[in-house]
Each structure stands twice: as structure tokens, then as C-alpha cells.
Design an enzyme around this catalytic site. Structure first.
Site, short mmCIF file in Angstrom:
data_model
loop_
_atom_site.label_atom_id
_atom_site.label_comp_id
_atom_site.label_asym_id
_atom_site.label_seq_id
_atom_site.Cartn_x
_atom_site.Cartn_y
_atom_site.Cartn_z
N CYS A 116 0.82 -1.22 0.00
CA CYS A 116 0.00 0.00 0.00
C CYS A 116 0.85 1.27 0.00
O CYS A 116 0.33 2.37 -0.21
CB CYS A 116 -0.95 0.01 1.18
SG CYS A 116 -2.01 -1.45 1.24
N HIS A 253 -3.07 7.33 1.98
CA HIS A 253 -3.53 6.02 1.51
C HIS A 253 -4.92 5.77 2.10
O HIS A 253 -5.18 6.03 3.27
CB HIS A 253 -2.54 4.95 1.98
CG HIS A 253 -3.06 3.57 1.81
ND1 HIS A 253 -3.56 3.12 0.60
CD2 HIS A 253 -3.17 2.53 2.67
CE1 HIS A 253 -3.95 1.87 0.74
NE2 HIS A 253 -3.72 1.49 1.99
N ASN A 283 -10.04 -0.22 0.08
CA ASN A 283 -8.58 -0.11 0.03
C ASN A 283 -8.08 -0.75 -1.27
O ASN A 283 -8.15 -1.97 -1.43
CB ASN A 283 -8.01 -0.84 1.25
CG ASN A 283 -6.49 -0.75 1.32
OD1 ASN A 283 -5.84 -0.37 0.35
ND2 ASN A 283 -5.93 -1.11 2.46
#
Ligand code: ACO
Length: 326
Positions: A116, A253, A283
Site C-alpha cells: 500500500c 492512503h 482499500n
């Protein structure tokens, strides 16, 4: 101040697969509820790649939009850098396929894996290559099909992720060398492998010979995410001499709304300057930051001259931040 080369953003693009899976559809297969997911994460839906729709397909679509916005032709592109943890194949690099499919003539292309944090890592690497004159322009893409590595029987992880891609097209440009320059102003990267097993995939080519499934200790990830991203965001701002509270946009993020809110509070950044797309995208790992940038630009909220702070963290843990002027 001496003039210096800067990596300036000339275009942004995003792409999401057509299929939307809402929270309301999940309880048919899983012991969960829309209320639990929304309360703990802020996520309401995610997009899922169709059968046969690959990470490279999403990457190509997002990159094409970034090039269109910049009015750039395939032959203008120097470097192709793809941040992904879900490549089409273990090798070759999916970036080589993306380069070929976009009709970009031969030149450097590689994948970068920092989960990520992949997009901030890739942007930082591209910035270095552009500032040293190694490349004159770069497509930096984050693209993922996390739906393929989720254990769809594990309610503590499968509700959190989605598929998608986002891309920036950057060009090397000589500018004045001040904080008023457009482009990347500072970067910070870090990793700490002591946390390897807090967030990982239980398979791989050299361990099990399988692809594996994502496993996570959510509470530990939460704790480290807030501490590491806020410290990193403060560090890039310190390098440029601008406090985080003064940025026009904070684009962290997009993993969990509670992490985003806690970060913004710590950094003193008001709500209206914080990007929040996790509700609609979930996500999307390395794709989450460029997808959020694409949304802000298309909603006409992010404009040329804005100061933008990006921060990401992922498995490893690996994390980092980028401060840039749009
Ligand atoms: N639906 C219903 N109940 C659930 C679900 C679900 N989808 N998932 C877990 N639960 C249950 C658990 O089984 C547990 O039940 P129990 O008390 O009977 O054992 C209960 O909910 C509480 O579980 P916790 O894991 O303690 O819940 P928590 O409040 O910590 O929330 C969450 C879990 C949302 C994962 C949280 O820890 C978190 O957001 N962590 C950050 C992780 C993250 O965002 N990761 C993304 C990848 S990493 C990154 O991108 C940075």
C-alpha cells in the site's frame, strides 16, 4: 536559489472495474453487516475486476487517461513504473506489458512492490530518475487486483479491499528551485521488517509456490499506520519548511476512514482539505492515492498550484510521503 529540474505532474487518470460490490451484498456469503463495516472502516462499496480482467488492463486504462489529460503521445513517454503487489504474472514485470499495450516505444519499464506504500515509493523513484536526467518523463501507475489474493471466507480482511488503478504522468522541467515550483518538492521513504507478519500474504514463489491469501493483524496495523504516516508526513514537510497544517490537500492512503481522521487530527489538517475516497473505492492498495487524486481533479477541487501531501503505508511495514505542488 539555483534553477533545478523538477518532476511536474502533467496528467492524472483513474480506472475502476465496472462491477460494484456493496456492503449490503456481503452478508449473503459472510457473517458481517453493512453497519459493522461502515462504523469500523467507512467503506460502503468496492469495485471488483471481472474474470479475465487483469491488473495490466486496469493500469492501461488509467495510464491512457493520464496521457490524454497531459496531451502526451506514447512516444513522449520515457519511463513506465508500475506499483503493484498483484502483477499479472510473477514475472515479467507487468509494466513491460503496459508499456507495449500503450504503444510506447522500447525504454525502461519495471514493477515496484511496496504494497500500500507502493505509489509513494514509485513516485519517489520516478522523481529521482527525472531530476537526474535519466528519464525526461514518466508514467507512474498504481494498479491492483487485490480481490484475487483475498480469503473471501475471512470477514476480518475481505471486506476491506477493492480493485482499481490510478496513474500520474510526470515531466522533467527546469524550475526556479524554490518551494513555489510545481512538481515534487520532497520525499521520505522507510520500512521496518520487524512487522513482516502483521500484514502479509501466506504464499509466494520461493516459499510455498502458491499465490497465497492476505493475512492481517488489524489492530497492530492501525496503531503503526497512524504513528508512521504522521511522522513521515511531518518529515517531508519539515524538509521543505512548510507545516502540514498549511497544505492545500492531504491525500493519505485510503485504507480506513478512522486511520485517515486520526492522521488528519494529528497533523492539524482541517477536514475539508483531506481526501476521502475509501467509502466508494475501499482499500485499493497502491492504486488508492492516484485514484483519490483523479477524483479530486475531476471534481475540480485540486487545481494547479495547490500544495499536496501524500502519505502511504503497507505490509513490511513500508511507508513514505511525498510533498508536491500540483
Ligand atoms: N463483520 C463483522 N464482525 C467482524 C468483521 C466483519 N467484517 N471483522 C471482524 N469482526 C469481528 C471480530 O471477529 C471481532 O469479534 P469478537 O470480538 O467476537 O472476536 C470483532 O469484530 C472486533 O474485531 P477487531 O479486529 O478487534 O475489530 P477492530 O475494531 O480492530 O476493527 C479493523 C478491525 C477494521 C480491521 C481495524 O483493526 C482496522 O481498520 N485496522 C487497520 C487495518 C487496515 O486498514 N488494513 C488495511 C491494509 S493495511 C493498509 O493498507 C495500511
Amino acid at each position: 536559489m539555483r534553477p533545478r529540474l523538477r518532476a511536474r505532474v502533467a496528467g492524472v487518470g483513474g480506472h475502476l472495474p465496472a462491477r460494484v460490490l456493496t456492503n449490503a451484498e456481503l452478508p449473503a456469503h459472510l457473517d458481517t453487516s453493512d453497519a459493522w463495516i461502515v462504523e469500523r472502516t467507512g467503506i460502503r462499496q468496492r469495485h471488483l475486476a471481472a474474470e479475465g480482467e487483469l491488473t495490466s488492463d486496469l493500469a492501461v486504462a488509467a495510464a491512457r487517461r493520464a496521457l490524454e489529460m497531459a496531451d502526451a503521445r506514447p512516444e513522449d513517454v520515457g519511463l513506465v513504473l508500475l506499483a503493484t503487489s498483484t502483477p499479472d504474472n510473477t514475472f515479467p514485470a507487468t509494466a513491460t506489458r503496459v508499456r507495449e499495450r500503450l504503444g510506447i516505444p522500447p525504454g525502461p519499464a519495471f514493477d515496484l512492490q511496496a504494497v500500500c506504500a507502493g505509489f509513494v515509493y514509485a513516485l519517489s523513484v520516478a522523481d529521482s530518475l527525472l531530476r537526474t536526467g535519466t528519464a525526461k518523463s514518466a508514467l507512474v501507475i498504481g494498479a491492483e487486483t487485490f480481490s484475487r489474493i483475498l480469503d473471501w471466507n475471512d470477514r476480518s480482511t475481505c471486506v476491506l479491499f477493492g480493485d482499481g488503478a490510478g496513474a500520474l504522468y510526470l515531466v522533467a522541467e527546469e524550475q526556479t528551485g524554490t518551494v513555489l515550483d510545481r512538481g515534487v518538492l520532497a520525499t521520505h521513504l522507510s520500512a521496518d521488517g520487524r512487522h513482516y507478519h502483521q500484514l502479509y500474504v501466506d504464499g509466494g514463489p520461493s516459499s510455498t509456490g502458491t499465490v497465497g491469501h492476505l493475512r492481517m493483524n488489524g489492530r497492530e496495523v492501525f496503531r503503526h499506520a497512524v504513528a508512521a504516516m504522521s511522522a513521515s508526513a511531518e518529515e517531508v514537510c519539515r524538509r521543505v519548511g512548510i507545516p502540514p497544517s498549511e497544505v492545500d490537500w492531504f491525500v493519505p492512503h485510503q485504507a480506513n476512514l478512522r486511520i485517515i481522521d486520526a492522521l488528519a487530527r494529528r497533523l492539524g489538517i482541517p477536514d475539508e482539505r483531506v481526501a476521502r475516497t475509501v467509502d466508494r473505492h475501499a482499500n485499493t492498495s497502491a492504486a488508492s492515492i492516484p485514484l483519490a487524486l483523479d477524483v479530486l481533479v475531476h471534481e475540480d477541487r485540486l487545481r494547479p498550484g495547490h500544495l499536496v501531501l501524500l502519505s502511504g503505508i503497507g505490509g513490511g511495514f513500508a511507508w513514505g510521503s511525498v510533498l508536491l505542488r500540483w
